[in-house]
Design an enzyme around this catalytic site. Structure first.
Site, PDB file in Angstrom:
ATOM      1  N   ARG A   1      -7.893  -1.054 -20.970  1.00  0.00           N
ATOM      2  CA  ARG A   1      -8.220  -2.473 -21.100  1.00  0.00           C
ATOM      3  C   ARG A   1      -8.009  -3.180 -19.758  1.00  0.00           C
ATOM      4  NH1 ARG A   1      -5.850  -5.528 -25.987  1.00  0.00           N
ATOM      5  NH2 ARG A   1      -7.927  -5.209 -26.823  1.00  0.00           N
TER       6      ARG A   1
ATOM      7  N   GLU B   1      -5.186   1.739  -7.592  1.00  0.00           N
ATOM      8  CA  GLU B   1      -5.530   2.759  -6.614  1.00  0.00           C
ATOM      9  C   GLU B   1      -6.816   3.522  -6.889  1.00  0.00           C
ATOM     10  OE1 GLU B   1      -1.351   4.415  -5.076  1.00  0.00           O
ATOM     11  OE2 GLU B   1      -1.298   3.475  -7.025  1.00  0.00           O
TER      12      GLU B   1
ATOM     13  N   PHE C   1       0.826  -1.217   0.000  1.00  0.00           N
ATOM     14  CA  PHE C   1       0.000   0.000   0.000  1.00  0.00           C
ATOM     15  C   PHE C   1       0.855   1.259   0.000  1.00  0.00           C
ATOM     16  CE2 PHE C   1      -2.323  -3.236   2.657  1.00  0.00           C
ATOM     17  CZ  PHE C   1      -3.063  -3.737   1.608  1.00  0.00           C
TER      18      PHE C   1
ATOM     19  N   THR D   1      -1.553  -8.460  -5.807  1.00  0.00           N
ATOM     20  CA  THR D   1      -2.405  -7.897  -6.846  1.00  0.00           C
ATOM     21  C   THR D   1      -2.764  -8.889  -7.940  1.00  0.00           C
ATOM     22  OG1 THR D   1      -0.373  -7.236  -7.945  1.00  0.00           O
ATOM     23  CG2 THR D   1      -1.449  -5.582  -6.567  1.00  0.00           C
TER      24      THR D   1
ATOM     25  N   ASN E   1      -7.463  -8.913 -16.711  1.00  0.00           N
ATOM     26  CA  ASN E   1      -7.987 -10.119 -16.072  1.00  0.00           C
ATOM     27  C   ASN E   1      -9.162  -9.725 -15.182  1.00  0.00           C
ATOM     28  OD1 ASN E   1      -8.480 -12.336 -14.381  1.00  0.00           O
ATOM     29  ND2 ASN E   1      -6.309 -12.900 -14.269  1.00  0.00           N
ATOM     30  N   PRO E   2     -10.377 -10.036 -15.603  1.00  0.00           N
ATOM     31  CA  PRO E   2     -11.546  -9.589 -14.833  1.00  0.00           C
ATOM     32  C   PRO E   2     -11.543 -10.076 -13.385  1.00  0.00           C
ATOM     33  CG  PRO E   2     -12.215 -10.448 -16.973  1.00  0.00           C
ATOM     34  CD  PRO E   2     -10.747 -10.735 -16.836  1.00  0.00           C
TER      35      PRO E   2
HETATM   36 MO1  MOS Z   1       1.106   2.839  -4.085  1.00  0.00          MO
HETATM   37  S1  MOS Z   1       0.686   4.119  -2.501  1.00  0.00           S
HETATM   38  O1  MOS Z   1       1.519   3.991  -5.272  1.00  0.00           O
HETATM   39  O2  MOS Z   1       2.493   2.025  -3.568  1.00  0.00           O
END
Ligand code: MOS
Length: 728
Positions: free
Chosen positions: A614, A691, A257, A491, A617-618
């Site tokens: 685009r 983000e 984060f 992610t 990956n949904p």
């Molecule tokens: Mo994210 S706050 O851009 O690592």
């Protein structure tokens, strides 16, 4: 929790460049289709090794000792009792620590001087044969500190506030177009309001942690980082090593984060400790220690001034943001930057001021700039809508700019209006014909003891791309290995990169092995700024396409014995891109309820509609959006780091005191996205989605709370304190 996705209707025709037609054709097969995470089984079965899970023979363990004053000097460190403790191998402090070469980040110059610049700064490290012995040893280190009066509280009238040259991400601190005061004076409807957001901590599941060892003059570290290239380069600088003598491995990272966006003290300390004791060292900070050592988001105070004509057209936008930094280095949250492109207006002024306090250095956190900035701007737009009796969706649409309103350059693509319209219909704000069916009056909708309301806010995040390198290799049996130093911080990065590689190679994903998370692969950018997929994916695409060409041209289409490999670097392509304003946009809708009995604020429903290029990956994308919106909700209702001004200590120093949203706080989050085609980004057409889900959520919640109750909350998080005594 439900989520939906619909192939939308209002997209622009594809304008793929002819040279990319092969990639775009192949993209029909893998990019755009759901693909499960490659590492899912390893993670859920506990086999995925995080930074301190890697087995290294003979490992020792380090435990840090932290300052107890916010400003002062370390007068003396008595290590004798600690060294006498069973299992303790050594104690590092500034009196005996090795000298480091400066790399421009004072936060990393650990144990280099007696100076204490914030409470919780590391002043000693104990190394022992077990974590327990290291901790016991740390308790026995006697640190004598000379504390001075400290200044730890951000105030709008702080005399040391100054305007920096630049703010985070390199934007100028100030931008002015026209005359904002004149625009406000000419306006029929005005808003002038000040918003506050608190300090916040990232609270990734994996703490900042490092395993480090030295081997024949080389330094090898397993570090939970978003940026192993940057960490390896920094360590090489600090320890004066040739770059190729440092290797940083971050195969799995348990969230970041932003707090792991660059090297943090733990990695430097682990390397120093390993050198001291001549064996591998594992250093995992505790949850409590992280609150001082691993970064946080600055509190902000933001004044927004808006003025509109009777037809709802904005005449002036003013956004002045104030934040804090440390005495060590300057980090300035770019909170007002989004106000430079969200809406059209002839008169505009955005400023940032900052003050250096006796506090830890703030850092990137979950949409730095846009997250707190959108709370202020998007709340103010809602206040303007109320003041002018305009529908808040309509008001935003009416102020849509044709080009970037300050730079006068075209948007590469921008579908904010379509996101607002699509969201309004899905949410029930408008009917199928686009007519507003929401009752605009506040505090009129009741459900038993609850007052219920709905709110909207716009969202945005820059579409960044940074140079990276990648390696593509064909092996004799028609298998492909693709390597890129991406960081998969939870992610799904490695999963989408394999999809991108498969399409660029024109093969099914099963033919492709993807390797990430190792600085030895070659330089690649940080998993931050929502730019990973765009940046790494471009390098992967280029390497894979060059590999195919090489096989065709040099080997007659057959992979030779021993294979063939190609390395690609995207530095020049990115440098030579034409100028566009590149951003993703979105719309956030919220239904909230507030109990007239207790003042409790609950969110019933969130809907986010995004136009972010685009979607590769949904499955992983939906998780990214939902995760982002959950963080936005968390910031709206729960998250706040409380600093004790007497000690400079963040007293909300664990997950019992620092509340983050959990599943029970999030009854229903829906996500949708438009099928946005943008030929001006990168070969994949992706904008980045990590983000944007966070941006605007808090304003949507605050606007819904206002609609429910008539109470305007300008101070996050929204809680009982702002409701009690005002509800009836
Ligand atoms: Mo994210 S706050 O851009 O690592």
């Amino acid at each position: 929790m439900t989520s939906t996705q619909r192939q939308p209707t209002q997209s622009q025709p594809a304008q793929g460049q002819p040279t990319q037609s092969r990639v775009q054709d192949a993209a029909q097969r893998s990019v755009g289709t759901a693909s499960p995470r490659i590492e899912a089984w390893d993670k859920v079965t506990g086999r995925a090794p995080y930074a301190v899970d890697h087995p290294v023979p003979g490992a020792a363990y380090a435990w840090v000792v932290q300052s107890t004053v916010a400003r002062g000097v370390v007068v003396d460190v008595d290590t004798s009792r600690a060294l006498a403790e069973d299992g303790v191998l050594g104690v590092l402090w500034h009196g005996n620590a090795q000298r480091l070469e400066s790399v421009g980040d004072p936060e990393l110059m650990v144990l280099q001087s007696a100076r204490i610049a914030y409470r919780g700064q590391v002043v000693a490290v104990v190394v022992a044969t077990s974590p327990e012995a290291a901790r016991a040893g740390a308790d026995l280190v006697r640190v004598r500190e000379d504390g001075m009066t400290s200044d730890t509280v951000l105030r709008i009238d702080h005399p040391a506030l100054y305007q920096p040259v630049q703010v985070n991400a390199g934007y100028p601190a100030r931008s002015a177009i026209g005359d904002v005061d004149a625009g406000l004076a000419a306006a029929a409807v005005r808003v002038d309001a000040t918003y506050r957001t608190p300090a916040e901590h990232h609270c990734a599941m994996e703490p900042h942690a490092t395993t480090a060892f030295w081997e024949r003059g080389c330094l090898v570290v397993f570090d939970g980082t978003q940026a192993s290239t940057a960490v390896s380069e920094t360590l090489a600088g600090l320890f004066e090593l040739p770059p190729q003598s440092v290797r940083v491995i971050n195969e799995h990272v348990g969230g970041g984060f932003g707090s792991k966006g660059g090297p943090k003290p733990n990695v430097v300390l682990a390397a120093m400790a390993a050198r001291l004791v001549g064996r591998p060292v594992k250093l995992a900070l505790t949850r409590q220690q992280l609150f001082a050592v691993a970064g946080y988001r600055t509190p902000t105070i933001q004044r927004v001034r808006l003025g509109a004509a009777t037809n709802g057209r904005l005449l002036a936008i003013g956004h002045d943001a104030v934040s804090q930094t440390s005495q060590l280095s300057e980090f300035v949250e770019q909170s007002a930057v989004l106000s430079r492109h969200m809406y059209a207006a002839p008169n505009r002024l955005t400023t940032h001021r900052v003050v250096a306090l006796d506090v830890p250095t703030p850092v990137w956190m979950r949409a730095p700039g846009e997250c707190p900035g959108s709370f202020a701007l998007e709340s103010a737009i809602d206040e303007l809508a109320s003041a002018g009796n305009w529908d808040p969706v309509r008001l935003r649409i009416d102020n849509e700019p044709a080009v970037h309103p300050e730079e006068q350059i075209p948007f590469s693509s921008r579908h904010l209006v379509q996101c607002l319209q699509e969201g309004a219909e899905r949410f029930g704000w408008t009917d199928a014909s686009g007519r507003v069916v929401r009752d605009p009056r506040p505090a009129v909708r009741r459900d038993g003891e609850w007052l219920v309301g709905t709110g909207v806010a716009a969202s945005t995040y820059p579409s960044l791309t940074w140079p990276s390198t990648a390696l593509a290799r064909a092996t004799a049996d028609q298998r492909f290995d693709v390597e890129v130093n991406a960081a998969d911080i939870g992610t799904g990065a490695r999963t989408v990169l394999r999809q991108i590689a498969a399409d660029a190679l024109d093969v099914p994903i099963a033919y492709v092995e993807i390797t990430v998370g190792d600085s030895a692969i070659g330089p690649a950018t940080v998993a931050g700024g929502s730019m990973g997929t765009a940046s790494w994916g471009w390098a992967v695409t280029k390497a894979c396409r060059l590999l195919r060409e090489r096989i065709e041209r040099d080997h007659g289409g057959r992979v030779p014995t021993g294979g063939v490999a190609v390395r690609a670097d995207t530095t020049l392509e990115i440098r030579d891109r034409p100028e566009f304003s590149r951003h993703a946009y979105g719309a956030q809708f919220c239904q909230a309820r507030v109990s007239t009995m207790t003042g409790e604020v609950r969110v019933d429903r969130l809907l986010g509609v995004f136009a972010a290029g685009r979607i590769v990956n949904p499955t992983t994308a939906r998780s990214q959006f939902i995760g982002g919106m959950t963080m936005g909700l968390s910031g709206a209702l729960l998250e706040r780091s409380v600093l004790d001004s007497r000690t400079g200590d963040f007293v909300t120093g664990d997950l019992a005191a620092y509340h983050v949203a959990v599943s029970a706080d999030v009854p229903r989050i829906e996500v949708a996205w438009l099928d946005e085609q943008d030929p001006h980004l990168n070969p994949m057409g992706v904008k980045g989605i990590g983000e944007i889900g966070i941006v605007g959520t808090a304003a949507a919640v605050a606007n819904a709370v206002h609609h429910a109750t008539g109470i305007r909350v300008r101070d996050l998080p929204i809680g009982l304190a702002q409701m009690i005594g005002k509800l009836h």
